[in-house]
Write a protein that holds these residues in place. Sequence first.
Motif, short mmCIF file in Angstrom:
data_model
loop_
_atom_site.label_atom_id
_atom_site.label_comp_id
_atom_site.label_asym_id
_atom_site.label_seq_id
_atom_site.Cartn_x
_atom_site.Cartn_y
_atom_site.Cartn_z
N MET A 1 51.85 26.43 117.86
CA MET A 1 50.63 25.81 117.30
C MET A 1 50.80 25.56 115.80
N ASN A 2 50.43 24.36 115.35
CA ASN A 2 50.58 24.06 113.92
C ASN A 2 49.39 24.60 113.12
N THR A 3 49.66 24.88 111.85
CA THR A 3 48.57 25.33 110.98
C THR A 3 47.59 24.19 110.78
N GLU A 4 46.32 24.45 111.07
CA GLU A 4 45.32 23.39 110.92
C GLU A 4 44.49 23.57 109.65
N VAL A 5 44.22 24.84 109.33
CA VAL A 5 43.36 25.11 108.17
C VAL A 5 44.08 26.02 107.18
N SER A 6 44.09 25.62 105.92
CA SER A 6 44.66 26.47 104.87
C SER A 6 43.53 26.93 103.95
N ILE A 7 43.45 28.23 103.75
CA ILE A 7 42.38 28.76 102.88
C ILE A 7 43.02 29.19 101.56
N VAL A 8 42.67 28.49 100.49
CA VAL A 8 43.28 28.79 99.19
C VAL A 8 42.40 29.77 98.42
N ILE A 9 43.02 30.90 98.04
CA ILE A 9 42.25 31.96 97.36
C ILE A 9 42.94 32.30 96.03
N PRO A 10 42.42 31.83 94.92
CA PRO A 10 43.02 32.17 93.63
C PRO A 10 42.66 33.61 93.26
N THR A 11 43.60 34.32 92.70
CA THR A 11 43.28 35.71 92.32
C THR A 11 43.85 36.09 90.95
N TYR A 12 43.07 36.85 90.25
CA TYR A 12 43.58 37.50 89.04
C TYR A 12 42.88 38.86 88.93
N ASN A 13 43.66 39.91 88.99
CA ASN A 13 43.14 41.29 88.96
C ASN A 13 42.05 41.52 89.99
N GLU A 14 42.40 41.33 91.24
CA GLU A 14 41.43 41.51 92.33
C GLU A 14 41.91 42.60 93.29
N SER A 15 42.59 43.63 92.73
CA SER A 15 43.15 44.67 93.61
C SER A 15 42.08 45.34 94.47
N GLU A 16 40.85 45.41 93.94
CA GLU A 16 39.80 46.10 94.72
C GLU A 16 39.21 45.21 95.81
N ASN A 17 39.47 43.90 95.72
CA ASN A 17 38.82 42.99 96.66
C ASN A 17 39.76 42.34 97.68
N ILE A 18 41.03 42.15 97.27
CA ILE A 18 41.88 41.23 98.04
C ILE A 18 42.09 41.63 99.50
N LYS A 19 42.35 42.94 99.71
CA LYS A 19 42.61 43.36 101.08
C LYS A 19 41.35 43.14 101.94
N GLY A 20 40.24 43.56 101.38
CA GLY A 20 38.96 43.44 102.12
C GLY A 20 38.62 42.00 102.46
N ILE A 21 38.83 41.09 101.50
CA ILE A 21 38.44 39.69 101.76
C ILE A 21 39.39 39.07 102.79
N LEU A 22 40.69 39.41 102.68
CA LEU A 22 41.64 38.85 103.67
C LEU A 22 41.29 39.35 105.08
#
Length: 376
Positions: A1-22
Amino acid sequence: MNTEVSIVIPTYNESENIKGILHLIKEHLPKNTMVEAIVVDDNSPDGTGKIAEDYFKSLKEKTLYTINVINRKTKEGLSSAILNGIEQAKGKIVVVMDSDFSHPPQLIPKLVEVLKQSKTDIVVASRYLNGGNIQGWSLKRKIISKIGTMIAKKGLGINQSDPMSGFFAFNKDVIKGINFDAIGYKLLLEMIVKAKGVSIKEIPYTFLDRQNGKSKLGIKTILEFGHAVWKLYRHGKREQKNEKRTSVKFVSKAARFFSVGASGLGVNYIMSILFSSSLDMWYIHATILGIMFSITSNFILNKYWTFEDRDFAVKRTIVQYGKFAGFSSIGALVQLGMVYYLVDELTMSYPIALVSAVATAAFSNFILNKKWTFKE
Ligand code: GDD
């Protein structure tokens, strides 16, 4: 299956959030859709990029959800990070969102669905549409945001309620060929102004201020916003000027083309008479030569003067001549057919029918030659 949707998430110093949001994004993927999250990290000192990579490695089920981390060397800003992510996106649909839970991942399937179902180019999640809201911002931040939105809307003539939103989805194709300045935070605004003729829909949502980490929006971002709006304003003015110039060009080219056509009638008449009387030629032969002369003089004048084409390379010129003569013949047939129809079927008087037919043939000739013979 090909990738249909790409979700772009810019981050700078988001160690407390990144795992949770992903993780939350993974819980709310559009159904039966291959999705990639692209984390664009600017070498965050708190190791955000590495946390995202480790989280992806730890995932057991990776069939419909992949995570790609772009580690940039330095902090180059939010818009430039988003653009970098878009460049790498495999999906035809791109969703842009923050990493700090301000933008609810629960809304992603709806953004994608509206984009697909309504055949819209851009779908914006709006805080300012009926049903939308902002929770947790100070009065000062709300006022800054409102003023910024008002400046963008009035200054750039934008109709959308939230052109400064950082949460939106779009078809990747709509930004083909756009030269982005990517200043500061306002990529969507630039997209709306520069992507011509796109359809945009908005859906309301509630923006929640972040619980962890800090906003990176400061005085520099506000100054950058002023700069970005000014550049977009100048861009709009330039576009207006270009449009005006193009329409004047069209009118003046049409006028030249019709004058050349009129001169061709003269050439046709003079040459036919000359051949038949002075050279004692059979009148049918004289008329054929007269037509050939007028087509040739019309061709030279139109090439050199009407369409200002100074390239007389032999092969190109012969091909153009062939097309021009072909279109002239089509014009003659159009004229003949129309006169016949107007006079015979509609019982119009011959002079009026003739004028209408000549005008129609001349105009269609102009359009055909502009588009095919002397295309720029
Ligand atoms: N890679 C990268 N580089 N990411 C950045 C940078 C940068 O220089 N600056 C900010 N980010 C990331 C943050 O880590 C976060 O994921 C997202 O961009 C938003 O940054 P914030 O600094 O938290 O933005 P905000 O909440 O104050 O502003 C929000 O509202 C604006 C509208 O008023 C965002 O949603 C903006 O996108 C939005 O335009």
